[in-house]
Write an enzyme that holds these catalytic residues in place. Structure first.
Site, PDB file in Angstrom:
ATOM      1  N   LYS A   1       0.817  -1.224   0.000  1.00  0.00           N
ATOM      2  CA  LYS A   1       0.000   0.000   0.000  1.00  0.00           C
ATOM      3  C   LYS A   1       0.846   1.269   0.000  1.00  0.00           C
ATOM      4  O   LYS A   1       2.036   1.247   0.308  1.00  0.00           O
ATOM      5  CB  LYS A   1      -0.963  -0.036   1.187  1.00  0.00           C
TER       6      LYS A   1
ATOM      7  N   ARG B   1      -4.284  -9.962   4.099  1.00  0.00           N
ATOM      8  CA  ARG B   1      -4.618  -9.974   2.663  1.00  0.00           C
ATOM      9  C   ARG B   1      -3.377  -9.499   1.913  1.00  0.00           C
ATOM     10  O   ARG B   1      -2.985  -8.337   2.059  1.00  0.00           O
ATOM     11  CB  ARG B   1      -5.824  -9.054   2.434  1.00  0.00           C
TER      12      ARG B   1
END
Ligand code: 9MG
Length: 280
Positions: free
Chosen positions: A222, A256
Site C-alpha cells: 500500500k 490480505r
C-alpha cells in the site's frame, strides 16, 4: 476462538490465515493488470494455493484511489469464470471482492464462500443479498469513496470512529440474519486515511480485539509504504512484510497479501517464536 462457517466448511482462525489477492482488473493498483488474462489468473491462483493461501480473494473492480467504475456485466465476466476454475481445482476458501449485490449472488452460486466488501454492504441491496446468501462477510471501513477518499480525511479518534462504524454495520448485518460469528472486521488501511492515520491505526490495531471478531489487515504494497520510503509498488515487499508482522502481533487473524510465499515464511518465523517449546 474465532471460527468462520459456510455450509459444511469451517475455518478455525486461532492460527492466522493468508488471503491471496487475485485482481482481475486491467488497472488494479498494485499488480497493474498482470493477471487480467484468464490463463494467467488461473496460474496465479494455483501458485497462491501451493504457497499456503487459505483464501483466494477474487476481485473484478479496482478500488485504488481515482479508479473508474466497472459495469456489473464486466465485473461478472471477469470474476465468475475464475471462481468456477478455483472451485473445481482447489479446496480453498474463495472470497469475492465486490460491493455489487448481483456479483455477490452470482459469485456465491459459482462457489465463493465469503463476501469481502470494501463498502461494508452499504450499497443498495448489498446487505439484503448478503443476509440471504448466508456466507461470512468482511466489513471494511472506508471514509468517503475510492475516487475522493484521500482528499484530507479527518477523524476525532481514529479507533473510536472506526469502532462506531463497525458497531453500526455489525448491528445491520445481524438484523438481516448474518451470524455475528461470521463477520470479519477490517479497518481499511489506505481507504480515507492519511499517512499518519495509517500508522496510528497499525499501532492501535489491538484495540479492535474488544469486538471478539476476526480481524483482517490489508496492508500489502500500500501507499503508506510507498509514501514513507519513496518506493514504487514493486519495491514494497519488505515494508509489507514488516507491516503484516506488526498486524499479526497485534492480533490480526487474516492478512490480505499479494506475496503469499514470502508472507508464509514470515508467519512461520512468528509461529516458531511463539511455539518454540514444540521445536527440537
Ligand atoms: C479489495 N481490497 C483492497 N484493499 C483491501 C483491504 O485493505 N481490505 C479488504 N478487506 N479488501 C481490500
Amino acid at each position: 476462538m474465532s471460527r468462520l462457517t459456510c455450509g459444511n466448511k469451517s475455518l478455525d482462525l486461532s492460527t492466522p490465515a493468508i488471503m491471496g489477492i487475485l485482481n482481475v482488473t486491467p488497472d488494479s493498483f498494485s499488480d497493474g493488470g498482470e493477471f487480467s488474462s484468464f490463463e494467467a489468473a488461473c496460474r496465479q491462483a494455483d501458485n497462491m494455493v501451493a504457497q499456503g493461501a487459505t483464501f483466494i480473494d477474487i476481485g473484478g473492480e479496482s478500488t485504488r484511489p481515482g479508479a473508474k467504475d466497472v459495469s456489473e456485466a464486466d465485473e461478472l465476466a471477469r470474476v465468475i469464470p475464475l471462481i468456477e476454475y478455483v472451485t473445481k481445482a482447489h479446496d480453498v476458501w474463495i472470497s469475492i471482492d465486490t460491493s455489487k449485490p448481483v456479483v455477490m449472488r452470482a459469485a456465491v452460486a459459482a462457489g465463493a464462500h465469503l463476501i469481502n466488501d470494501v463498502r461494508a454492504l452499504q450499497e443498495p441491496g448489498a446487505l439484503a443479498a448478503a443476509g440471504e446468501l448466508g456466507v461470512p462477510v468482511c466489513l471494511m471501513h472506508m471514509q468517503g469513496q475510492p475516487r475522493t477518499m484521500q482528499q484530507a480525511p479527518v477523524y476525532d479518534d481514529i479507533v473510536k470512529d472506526i469502532s462506531s462504524f463497525f458497531e453500526e454495520r455489525i448491528a445491520a448485518c445481524v438484523g438481516v440474519g448474518i451470524k455475528r460469528d461470521n463477520i470479519v472486521l477490517d479497518p481499511g488501511f489506505g481507504f480515507g486515511k492519511s499517512l499518519a492515520h495509517n500508522y496510528q491505526l497499525l499501532q492501535r490495531l489491538a484495540e479492535f480485539s474488544s469486538f471478539e471478531l476476526p480481524l483482517l489487515a490489508g496492508l500489502s504494497r500500500k501507499s503508506m509504504f510507498g509514501q514513507l520510503l519513496n518506493r514504487e509498488v514493486s519495491q514494497r515487499l519488505s515494508a509489507s512484510l514488516a507491516g503484516n508482522m506488526l498486524a499479526l502481533q497485534a492480533g490480526a487473524n487474516i492478512v490480505r497479501v499479494h506475496d503469499v510465499q514470502e508472507t508464509a515464511d514470515m508467519m512461520a518465523v512468528l509461529s516458531a517464536t511463539k511455539n518454540h517449546m514444540d521445536l527440537s
